[in-house]
Design a protein around this motif. Structure first.
Motif, PDB file in Angstrom:
ATOM      1  N   ASP A 100     -29.166 111.385  90.689  1.00  0.00           N
ATOM      2  CA  ASP A 100     -30.082 112.503  90.459  1.00  0.00           C
ATOM      3  C   ASP A 100     -30.158 112.844  88.971  1.00  0.00           C
ATOM      4  O   ASP A 100     -31.240 113.109  88.438  1.00  0.00           O
ATOM      5  CB  ASP A 100     -29.639 113.724  91.254  1.00  0.00           C
ATOM      6  CG  ASP A 100     -29.758 113.522  92.756  1.00  0.00           C
ATOM      7  OD1 ASP A 100     -30.517 112.617  93.162  1.00  0.00           O
ATOM      8  OD2 ASP A 100     -29.088 114.256  93.512  1.00  0.00           O
ATOM      9  N   GLU A 101     -28.997 112.846  88.335  1.00  0.00           N
ATOM     10  CA  GLU A 101     -28.964 113.176  86.908  1.00  0.00           C
ATOM     11  C   GLU A 101     -29.711 112.132  86.080  1.00  0.00           C
ATOM     12  O   GLU A 101     -30.433 112.456  85.139  1.00  0.00           O
ATOM     13  CB  GLU A 101     -27.511 113.289  86.439  1.00  0.00           C
ATOM     14  CG  GLU A 101     -27.348 113.966  85.090  1.00  0.00           C
ATOM     15  CD  GLU A 101     -27.792 115.416  85.122  1.00  0.00           C
ATOM     16  OE1 GLU A 101     -28.486 115.838  84.171  1.00  0.00           O
ATOM     17  OE2 GLU A 101     -27.473 116.128  86.089  1.00  0.00           O
ATOM     18  N   GLN A 102     -29.565 110.867  86.446  1.00  0.00           N
ATOM     19  CA  GLN A 102     -30.261 109.797  85.726  1.00  0.00           C
ATOM     20  C   GLN A 102     -31.774 109.912  85.909  1.00  0.00           C
ATOM     21  O   GLN A 102     -32.551 109.717  84.966  1.00  0.00           O
ATOM     22  CB  GLN A 102     -29.786 108.435  86.222  1.00  0.00           C
ATOM     23  CG  GLN A 102     -30.372 107.245  85.461  1.00  0.00           C
ATOM     24  CD  GLN A 102     -29.857 107.161  84.037  1.00  0.00           C
ATOM     25  OE1 GLN A 102     -28.664 107.174  83.803  1.00  0.00           O
ATOM     26  NE2 GLN A 102     -30.765 107.086  83.074  1.00  0.00           N
ATOM     27  N   ARG A 103     -32.203 110.258  87.124  1.00  0.00           N
ATOM     28  CA  ARG A 103     -33.631 110.391  87.389  1.00  0.00           C
ATOM     29  C   ARG A 103     -34.222 111.534  86.566  1.00  0.00           C
ATOM     30  O   ARG A 103     -35.286 111.399  85.955  1.00  0.00           O
ATOM     31  CB  ARG A 103     -33.881 110.633  88.876  1.00  0.00           C
ATOM     32  CG  ARG A 103     -35.363 110.734  89.231  1.00  0.00           C
ATOM     33  CD  ARG A 103     -35.593 110.765  90.734  1.00  0.00           C
ATOM     34  NE  ARG A 103     -34.887 111.869  91.367  1.00  0.00           N
ATOM     35  CZ  ARG A 103     -33.814 111.737  92.147  1.00  0.00           C
ATOM     36  NH1 ARG A 103     -33.318 110.531  92.373  1.00  0.00           N
ATOM     37  NH2 ARG A 103     -33.225 112.794  92.688  1.00  0.00           N
ATOM     38  N   LYS A 104     -33.525 112.675  86.505  1.00  0.00           N
ATOM     39  CA  LYS A 104     -34.012 113.802  85.699  1.00  0.00           C
ATOM     40  C   LYS A 104     -34.033 113.433  84.224  1.00  0.00           C
ATOM     41  O   LYS A 104     -34.970 113.804  83.496  1.00  0.00           O
ATOM     42  CB  LYS A 104     -33.125 115.028  85.930  1.00  0.00           C
ATOM     43  CG  LYS A 104     -33.303 115.678  87.284  1.00  0.00           C
ATOM     44  CD  LYS A 104     -32.588 117.018  87.360  1.00  0.00           C
ATOM     45  CE  LYS A 104     -31.086 116.841  87.294  1.00  0.00           C
ATOM     46  NZ  LYS A 104     -30.361 118.127  87.433  1.00  0.00           N
ATOM     47  N   LEU A 105     -33.018 112.709  83.785  1.00  0.00           N
ATOM     48  CA  LEU A 105     -32.959 112.305  82.380  1.00  0.00           C
ATOM     49  C   LEU A 105     -34.126 111.386  82.028  1.00  0.00           C
ATOM     50  O   LEU A 105     -34.759 111.536  80.973  1.00  0.00           O
ATOM     51  CB  LEU A 105     -31.624 111.609  82.114  1.00  0.00           C
ATOM     52  CG  LEU A 105     -31.311 111.212  80.671  1.00  0.00           C
ATOM     53  CD1 LEU A 105     -31.326 112.426  79.754  1.00  0.00           C
ATOM     54  CD2 LEU A 105     -29.967 110.494  80.596  1.00  0.00           C
ATOM     55  N   ASP A 106     -34.448 110.464  82.910  1.00  0.00           N
ATOM     56  CA  ASP A 106     -35.587 109.556  82.664  1.00  0.00           C
ATOM     57  C   ASP A 106     -36.902 110.332  82.620  1.00  0.00           C
ATOM     58  O   ASP A 106     -37.772 110.055  81.782  1.00  0.00           O
ATOM     59  CB  ASP A 106     -35.648 108.487  83.761  1.00  0.00           C
ATOM     60  CG  ASP A 106     -34.488 107.499  83.679  1.00  0.00           C
ATOM     61  OD1 ASP A 106     -33.860 107.424  82.595  1.00  0.00           O
ATOM     62  OD2 ASP A 106     -34.201 106.823  84.692  1.00  0.00           O
TER      63      ASP A 106
END
Length: 357
Positions: free
Chosen positions: A148-154
């Motif tokens: 989830d954190e990676q998706r928001k960061l992208d």
């Protein structure tokens, strides 16, 4: 080798034709060089007025690009801070995942899922995480959190890149608009430089006469309107109270009289038209948009007969000029480059309407 033939010299008749043609060309060239008449004061005034109006339109567009640039800069900063926070959170999750990997290595070796998560592209594993049963429930939750954190960061990085790209486009438009303004002002000055001091004085006198004529026409129109039985079908809000915000607006504008017009300036030493109105309203704790066209939509429309001191008055079909009404059919406004802030009848320009913010 054969003998070379000498060219036959032209006969007298041919020489006469050539001489006549050359003379005619010289006369035409001379006539062309001197064909442009000297500019008259009247023609220069017409051109200068047109260029100044075009410059003011360009200035309002410039102000719009500048306001958008400032907004985008704020948005870009906010998004970049968000990206930085997201990266910190992602780094923390990677550290926790690394600790899990170390524990597994000491016991039974590194779990394949954890190893993939620690790679440069952990999303490849995360897409397959749902079908793997080798990770404990607590580890699965940690991996899901990382996903989830990676998706928001992208997403934040994509938004930041788009905002920065738009910022570059607006910056280029800003530069182009500035060049256009400077070119028009330089063209105006070049026209004025062609005139003598007496001719420039004549232009100034004509401008004063035009203002006086417009004021007289306005007074006559106001007199006719006051005698008319039918008034405009437009209900205006109650006028501002004496000594209230309206008084602060007029007082601020009056204190700026005589200061020079400065394109794209909002004070304190110089102003353009919407810069002056915005600053006057700030003095009364009212925030106006930067552009005159946007200020047109910042309040209630007022019929001309119901104008009160402190109201905004707008001119030209595209609303590129605005002033502050002070009563008695007059306004304070910042006119154009080369002029100072002045009091002027509102009838000297194409009047479009009034607004009370």
């Amino acid at each position: 080798m054969g003998k070379r033939r000498k060219p036959t010299p032209p006969n007298r008749a041919r020489l006469a034709v050539l001489t006549t043609a050359m003379a005619g060309s010289a006369v035409l060239a001379s006539g062309t060089a001197h064909a442009e008449p000297a500019p008259t004061a009247a023609s220069v005034k017409d051109q200068v007025d047109r260029l100044n109006e075009e410059a003011e339109q360009s200035i309002e567009r410039y102000n719009g690009f500048q306001a958008k640039q400032q907004k985008l800069q704020g948005e870009a900063g906010r998004i970049q801070e968000k990206v930085a926070r997201g990266q910190e959170a992602m780094n923390e999750l990677r550290t926790r995942l690394g600790a899990v990997a170390a524990d597994q290595y000491r016991s039974n070796g590194i779990d394949p899922g954890i190893q993939l998560m620690l790679d440069s592209d952990p999303s490849a594993y995360l897409q397959r995480a749902s079908v793997q049963n080798q990770v404990a429930d607590s580890q699965t939750n940690l991996l899901k959190q990382a996903q989830d954190e990676q998706r928001k960061l992208d997403q934040d990085r994509t938004e930041a890149a788009a905002t920065l790209a738009e910022l570059d486009t607006v910056g280029a438009s800003l530069g182009a608009q500035k060049n256009q303004i400077q070119a028009k002002l330089a063209q105006t000055q070049a026209l004025l430089n062609k005139l003598s001091a007496a001719e420039r004085a004549k232009i100034n006198a004509q401008e004063s006469a035009d203002k006086a004529k417009a004021a007289a026409q306005q007074a006559a129109a106001a007199d006719r309107a006051s005698r008319a039985a039918e008034r405009p079908d437009l209900k205006a809000p109650a006028p501002p109270a004496a000594g209230g915000r309206a008084a602060s607006i007029v007082q601020f504008a009056s204190a700026q009289l005589g200061k020079p017009y400065g394109w794209s300036m909002t004070g304190p030493n110089s102003f353009d038209c919407s810069g002056l109105t915005g600053a006057a309203y700030r003095a009364a704790d009212i925030k106006l948009p930067r552009l005159s066209q946007d200020q047109w939509n910042a309040g209630t429309r007022i019929a001309r007969a119901d104008l009160q001191p402190g109201d905004l008055v707008f001119f030209y079909p595209d609303l590129h000029h605005v002033g502050i009404y002070i009563g008695d059919g007059k306004m304070i406004h910042a006119p154009r480059t080369g002029k100072n802030i002045e009091v002027l009848p509102i009838g000297v320009m194409p009047y479009m309407g009034g607004v009370r913010p």
